[in-house]
Design a protein around this motif. Structure first.
Motif, PDB file in Angstrom:
ATOM      1  N   ALA A  32      -6.916  -9.557  24.240  1.00 32.19           N
ATOM      2  CA  ALA A  32      -7.654 -10.539  23.436  1.00 32.19           C
ATOM      3  C   ALA A  32      -7.686 -11.883  24.150  1.00 32.19           C
ATOM      4  CB  ALA A  32      -7.020 -10.678  22.061  1.00 32.19           C
ATOM      5  N   THR A  33      -6.552 -12.276  24.710  1.00 34.25           N
ATOM      6  CA  THR A  33      -6.431 -13.519  25.472  1.00 34.25           C
ATOM      7  C   THR A  33      -5.114 -13.476  26.232  1.00 34.25           C
ATOM      8  OG1 THR A  33      -6.646 -15.933  25.350  1.00 34.25           O
ATOM      9  CG2 THR A  33      -5.293 -14.887  23.653  1.00 34.25           C
ATOM     10  N   ARG A  34      -4.899 -14.454  27.065  1.00 33.76           N
ATOM     11  CA  ARG A  34      -3.625 -14.600  27.789  1.00 33.76           C
ATOM     12  C   ARG A  34      -3.069 -15.989  27.486  1.00 33.76           C
ATOM     13  NH1 ARG A  34      -2.277 -10.783  31.612  1.00 33.76           N
ATOM     14  NH2 ARG A  34      -3.931  -9.294  32.092  1.00 33.76           N
ATOM     15  N   VAL A  35      -1.737 -16.075  27.428  1.00 36.55           N
ATOM     16  CA  VAL A  35      -1.075 -17.358  27.174  1.00 36.55           C
ATOM     17  C   VAL A  35       0.062 -17.544  28.171  1.00 36.55           C
ATOM     18  CG1 VAL A  35      -1.668 -17.386  24.715  1.00 36.55           C
ATOM     19  CG2 VAL A  35       0.494 -16.370  25.449  1.00 36.55           C
ATOM     20  N   SER A  36       0.426 -18.789  28.397  1.00 38.98           N
ATOM     21  CA  SER A  36       1.540 -19.120  29.282  1.00 38.98           C
ATOM     22  C   SER A  36       2.497 -20.051  28.556  1.00 38.98           C
ATOM     23  CB  SER A  36       1.029 -19.801  30.549  1.00 38.98           C
ATOM     24  OG  SER A  36       0.190 -18.928  31.275  1.00 38.98           O
ATOM     25  N   ASN A  37       3.760 -19.643  28.454  1.00 45.26           N
ATOM     26  CA  ASN A  37       4.809 -20.457  27.832  1.00 45.26           C
ATOM     27  C   ASN A  37       4.305 -21.126  26.559  1.00 45.26           C
ATOM     28  OD1 ASN A  37       6.753 -19.903  29.931  1.00 45.26           O
ATOM     29  ND2 ASN A  37       5.497 -21.200  31.222  1.00 45.26           N
ATOM     30  N   ALA A  38       3.734 -20.335  25.668  1.00 45.26           N
ATOM     31  CA  ALA A  38       3.060 -20.847  24.471  1.00 45.26           C
ATOM     32  C   ALA A  38       3.909 -20.667  23.219  1.00 45.26           C
ATOM     33  CB  ALA A  38       1.735 -20.126  24.286  1.00 45.26           C
ATOM     34  N   THR A  39       3.576 -21.437  22.193  1.00 45.99           N
ATOM     35  CA  THR A  39       4.121 -21.236  20.862  1.00 45.99           C
ATOM     36  C   THR A  39       3.030 -20.583  20.026  1.00 45.99           C
ATOM     37  OG1 THR A  39       5.550 -23.166  21.071  1.00 45.99           O
ATOM     38  CG2 THR A  39       5.120 -22.370  18.837  1.00 45.99           C
ATOM     39  N   LEU A  40       3.392 -19.487  19.350  1.00 44.89           N
ATOM     40  CA  LEU A  40       2.444 -18.726  18.547  1.00 44.89           C
ATOM     41  C   LEU A  40       2.954 -18.606  17.121  1.00 44.89           C
ATOM     42  CD1 LEU A  40       1.826 -15.791  21.046  1.00 44.89           C
ATOM     43  CD2 LEU A  40       0.421 -17.828  20.734  1.00 44.89           C
ATOM     44  N   ARG A  41       2.081 -18.246  16.209  1.00 45.10           N
ATOM     45  CA  ARG A  41       2.458 -17.966  14.822  1.00 45.10           C
ATOM     46  C   ARG A  41       2.659 -16.455  14.712  1.00 45.10           C
ATOM     47  NH1 ARG A  41      -1.020 -21.029  12.358  1.00 45.10           N
ATOM     48  NH2 ARG A  41       0.506 -22.647  12.083  1.00 45.10           N
ATOM     49  N   ALA A  42       3.850 -16.039  14.297  1.00 45.85           N
ATOM     50  CA  ALA A  42       4.192 -14.621  14.175  1.00 45.85           C
ATOM     51  C   ALA A  42       4.228 -14.215  12.714  1.00 45.85           C
ATOM     52  CB  ALA A  42       5.552 -14.370  14.816  1.00 45.85           C
TER      53      ALA A  42
END
Length: 91
Positions: A32-42
């Motif tokens: 879907a996408t790529r992230v680096s050292n990110a904060t996400l909602r789980a």
């Protein structure tokens, strides 16, 4: 997502660069996408019908903090997940 799942959402931190967020909890699913050292909602996590990544079968359902379609990330990339994210319900 239902209001119940939104109420139980919590922030998690991803370790690594260009970590794939996938359309389902398997490495064979589309990215879907790529992230680096990110904060996400789980929202929740599962080890059912998943693929193991570096010894961990658990995957977490996430969205970007500013909103996005739900995606999945292997718990191998989630800080403090060994092998599960503490206090995050199962899907």
């Amino acid at each position: 997502m239902s209001d119940d799942s939104a109420a139980s959402a919590r922030s998690i931190r991803i370790r690594g660069t260009q970590v794939a967020l996938r359309e389902c909890p398997r490495t064979s699913c589309g990215i879907a996408t790529r992230v680096s050292n990110a904060t996400l909602r789980a929202y929740c996590q599962t080890n059912r019908h998943t693929i193991e990544v570096s010894g961990n079968r658990w995957w977490t359902k996430v969205t970007l903090l500013h909103g996005s379609d739900p995606a999945w990330v292997s718990n191998h990339y989630v800080r403090t997940a060994a092998p599960k994210v503490p206090h995050l319900p199962s899907c």
